[in-house]
Design an enzyme around this catalytic site. Structure first.
Site, PDB file in Angstrom:
ATOM      1  N   ASP A 348       0.835  -1.194   0.000  1.00  0.00           N
ATOM      2  CA  ASP A 348       0.000   0.000   0.000  1.00  0.00           C
ATOM      3  C   ASP A 348       0.874   1.250   0.000  1.00  0.00           C
ATOM      4  OD1 ASP A 348      -2.701   1.285   0.495  1.00  0.00           O
ATOM      5  OD2 ASP A 348      -1.633   1.957   2.284  1.00  0.00           O
ATOM      6  N   GLU A 384       1.360  -0.322  -4.948  1.00  0.00           N
ATOM      7  CA  GLU A 384       0.539   0.828  -5.286  1.00  0.00           C
ATOM      8  C   GLU A 384       1.541   1.969  -5.480  1.00  0.00           C
ATOM      9  OE1 GLU A 384      -3.557   2.815  -3.617  1.00  0.00           O
ATOM     10  OE2 GLU A 384      -1.949   2.451  -2.159  1.00  0.00           O
TER      11      GLU A 384
END
Length: 686
Positions: A348, A384
């Site tokens: 993330d 990400e």
């Protein structure tokens, strides 16, 4: 507080292993802090204990590791730390021994935080606060597990189809999952869930965060919870929300889930949050890292060290340039890979993991370490590729061996199928593997293609809402993205207008087919294959309820779309060209043939002017390198006819699949493509 006086039970081991390590003699405890003046180990009988039964001082050794070996302790022991040191926020130090602190290396955590009292007591001179009942405890854990012949399915990237899901949301409403398994790790390992994934062609299950998290105090005030889990406090500990017990059973049941999925040939990838922690900003709670060594665990503002640098939107950023913090992350990853048998990780806000103390991004150090690691380098590694700070958007910039979420793919596919002008050229690039970002050396398999993810509208909502409807989150609809590239087809939200409903289904099918037939690695968002809606909420991070779980009671329209999704991915798996490892680049593969031919409705090859025609919404594509395929896309609201290029006209063609509910028609003179439709064709062999 009672203090341990039986010093015969305390030893100083010569080789520290961080965390709580079970030895034949007892349990060794070791924790890092460079700035503490003393650290105490606190032992508890149960999560309800109002006072620790023992407080044992740790001894500081080399490399700023504090440790103690307590003879006679066994697995199941509950513990926490108290750390003393300077309270000097201007220097980045926030020590206060009134705070009970979780072990950063705890394998299991039990108990809930209670926000009735402030969870931090960092102001010198405050009175004694009874924080113990409001604080969870770390758990000593060391139990064997019968892995048997469990092996990773090791699915090649070219064959990979990812399914992103939430452990609880996926199973809570599934009537064929035993009630005691619903919402839990074990639910994902049941036959009904596995069958659903297999029929979709899914090879890889990507789980939203399952590392131990806590909800933000502000959510607690609003009667909500951090449902998604992007608020980690225990990087080694599975979240007990998804298990039948919280003193180690979460570890057993997680392993049972992985074993069941592996037996079915399905990989398990974890969405991990190593960019920030649940301690938030300077006004946030002290739960672990801040109380142990704030100045070393977090990036602090060099102009005001009372403040954390915030490249995550969540208050703080972990300081992965510090050797110990970076080592903690690597140790955590190895633990999940080696002990928990997971097959990969999705990082993330990965750009935040690259930030230096001055806020700059200078190299990819942590990912270089991961790629050099003999265990981690063999796993599926996905990032990400952005954060919330300046220069944080790094799509295409991560090193080879790392795959990246491609949000440009998401936006382009939505814009094209909603009929937006000027999107045709980019649409062709996204179909071809996005070599504009990844280059011919990495594309297409570096691109994780998706139309929807947990973050944003569901696929059903992309075609039903033009504005976010996040009022239930309690933030006055200020949270969540404002630009969603969505369209409601004439009515915002639910409608009984059959024409609008038909248009929505047609665009959904076109988007799902595009996802399946594009070069790259496709990712399906949980429930999109069944028309799951969040009623326009595009930031449902705090919505843990029936309206946000997958609804398995399908109406006819939803069943039809589910069957279509199965068929469209079956076509992908059957056609080698659709999961090739090199991008289409329009280059010659022989003296007369290119690897791909793009053509207009009249059969002529696309020209520069055609690509720049903003009003063009139709495109023909033929692939020649590998199996011969013909793809026809019409994003306009009107039907279109295609003539074939001369070197394709000699073939007779059959439709593999069309996204339209109207049967595809081909004659000797033309192919008829309904509005907002993509179709795939293969030559008929004699």
């Amino acid at each position: 507080m009672p203090v341990m006086t039986d010093t015969s039970r305390i030893e100083s081991p010569c080789k520290p292993q961080l965390g709580a390590s079970v030895t034949p003699a007892g349990v060794n405890f070791a924790v890092f802090s460079a700035h503490a003046t003393n650290i105490d180990l606190c032992l508890f009988h149960s999560t309800d204990d109002r006072t620790e039964i023992s407080r044992i001082p740790l001894q500081k050794g080399g490399e700023n590791i504090w440790q103690v070996l307590v003879n006679g302790l066994r697995p199941g022991q509950l513990y926490a730390y108290r750390a003393n040191g300077p309270y000097a926020p201007a220097d980045g130090h926030c020590f206060n021994s009134e705070n009970l602190l979780l072990d950063p290396y705890a394998r299991a955590i039990t108990g809930e935080f209670c926000w009735r009292e402030p969870p931090q007591a960092r102001i010198e001179g405050v009175g004694e606060r009874d924080l113990i009942p409001a604080s969870p405890k770390s758990v000593v854990y060391s139990e064997p597990f019968g892995w048997g012949n469990d092996r990773s399915p090791c699915v090649p990237w070219s064959d990979t189809v990812i399914y992103e899901c939430h452990v609880k949301g996926m199973t809570m409403k599934h009537l064929e999952v035993p009630p005691e398994y619903r919402g839990r790790y074990l639910g994902l390992g049941t036959a009904s869930i596995i069958e659903h994934l297999k029929l979709l062609g899914v090879t890889t299950l990507e789980l939203l965060p399952i590392q131990h998290r806590v909800s933000e105090p502000a959510l607690n005030v609003r009667g909500l919870t951090n449902y998604w889990g992007y608020n980690t406090i225990g990087f080694f500990a599975p979240d007990p929300r998804f298990a039948s017990g919280s003193t180690g059973q979460q570890i057993v049941e997680f392993k049972q889930m992985v074993k069941a999925l592996h037996a079915a040939g399905i990989e398990v990838v974890l969405d991990v949050v190593y960019n920030h922690t649940a301690e938030s900003d300077a006004d946030g709670p002290t739960l672990s890292f801040r109380g142990l060594d704030n100045a070393n665990y977090y990036l602090l503002d060099p102009d005001d060290r009372t403040r954390c640098l915030n490249f995550t939107g969540c208050g703080n950023t972990l300081k992965l340039t510090h050797p110990h913090v970076r080592q903690m992350v690597l140790d955590s990853l190895r633990y999940w890979a080696s002990e928990m048998h997971v097959d990969g990780f999705r990082f993330d806000l990965a750009s935040a993991m690259l930030r230096h103390p001055d806020g700059a991004i200078k190299e990819y150090a942590i990912f270089a370490d991961i790629l050099d690691d003999p265990v981690l380098s063999k796993l599926k590694l996905i990032v990400e590729p952005w954060d919330t700070g300046s220069f944080g958007y790094r799509l295409g910039g991560f090193p080879p061996g790392i795959r990246e979420w491609n949000d440009c793919y998401r936006d382009c596919v939505r814009r094209f199928w909603h009929g937006e002008n000027g999107t045709l050229a980019e649409f062709a690039t996204r179909l071809s593997g996005s070599d504009d970002f990844f280059g011919p050396g990495r594309a297409p398999l570096a691109s994780i293609n998706f139309v929807c993810s947990h973050d944003g509208f569901t696929l059903a909502d992309v075609v039903s809402y033009e504005h976010k409807h996040n009022g239930a989150n309690g933030e006055r609809n200020a949270d969540g993205a404002n630009k969603n590239h969505s369209q409601n087809m004439g009515v915002e939200g639910p409608t009984t207008d059959l024409q609008i409903l038909n248009d929505r289904e047609r665009v959904k099918r076109a988007m799902m087919a595009t996802l399946a037939w594009s070069l790259g690695v496709p990712m399906i968002c949980m429930g999109d294959e069944m028309g799951r809606t969040q009623l326009g909420n595009n930031n449902a991070y705090c919505q843990d309820g029936p309206g946000f779980w997958v609804n398995w009671s399908l109406d006819e329209t939803q069943r039809t779309f589910l069957e279509f999704t199965r068929r469209v991915f079956a076509v992908r798996h059957s056609q080698e060209t659709l999961h090739r490892e090199t991008a289409y680049v329009g280059q010659s593969i022989s003296d007369t043939t290119k690897d791909v031919l793009w053509f207009r409705n009249d059969g002529a090859e696309m020209t520069i002017d055609d690509w720049h025609d903003a009003n063009r919404h139709t495109l023909g594509m033929a692939t020649f390198d590998g199996s011969l395929l013909l793809m026809l896309a019409n994003a306009s609201p009107n039907a279109a006819s295609f003539q074939l290029p001369a070197d394709l006209a000699e073939y007779r063609w059959k439709a593999l699949l069309s996204s339209s509910d109207i049967a595809p028609i081909a004659s000797d003179s033309a192919f008829h493509v309904p509005p907002r439709t993509i179709s795939l064709w293969t030559p008929i062999t004699a």
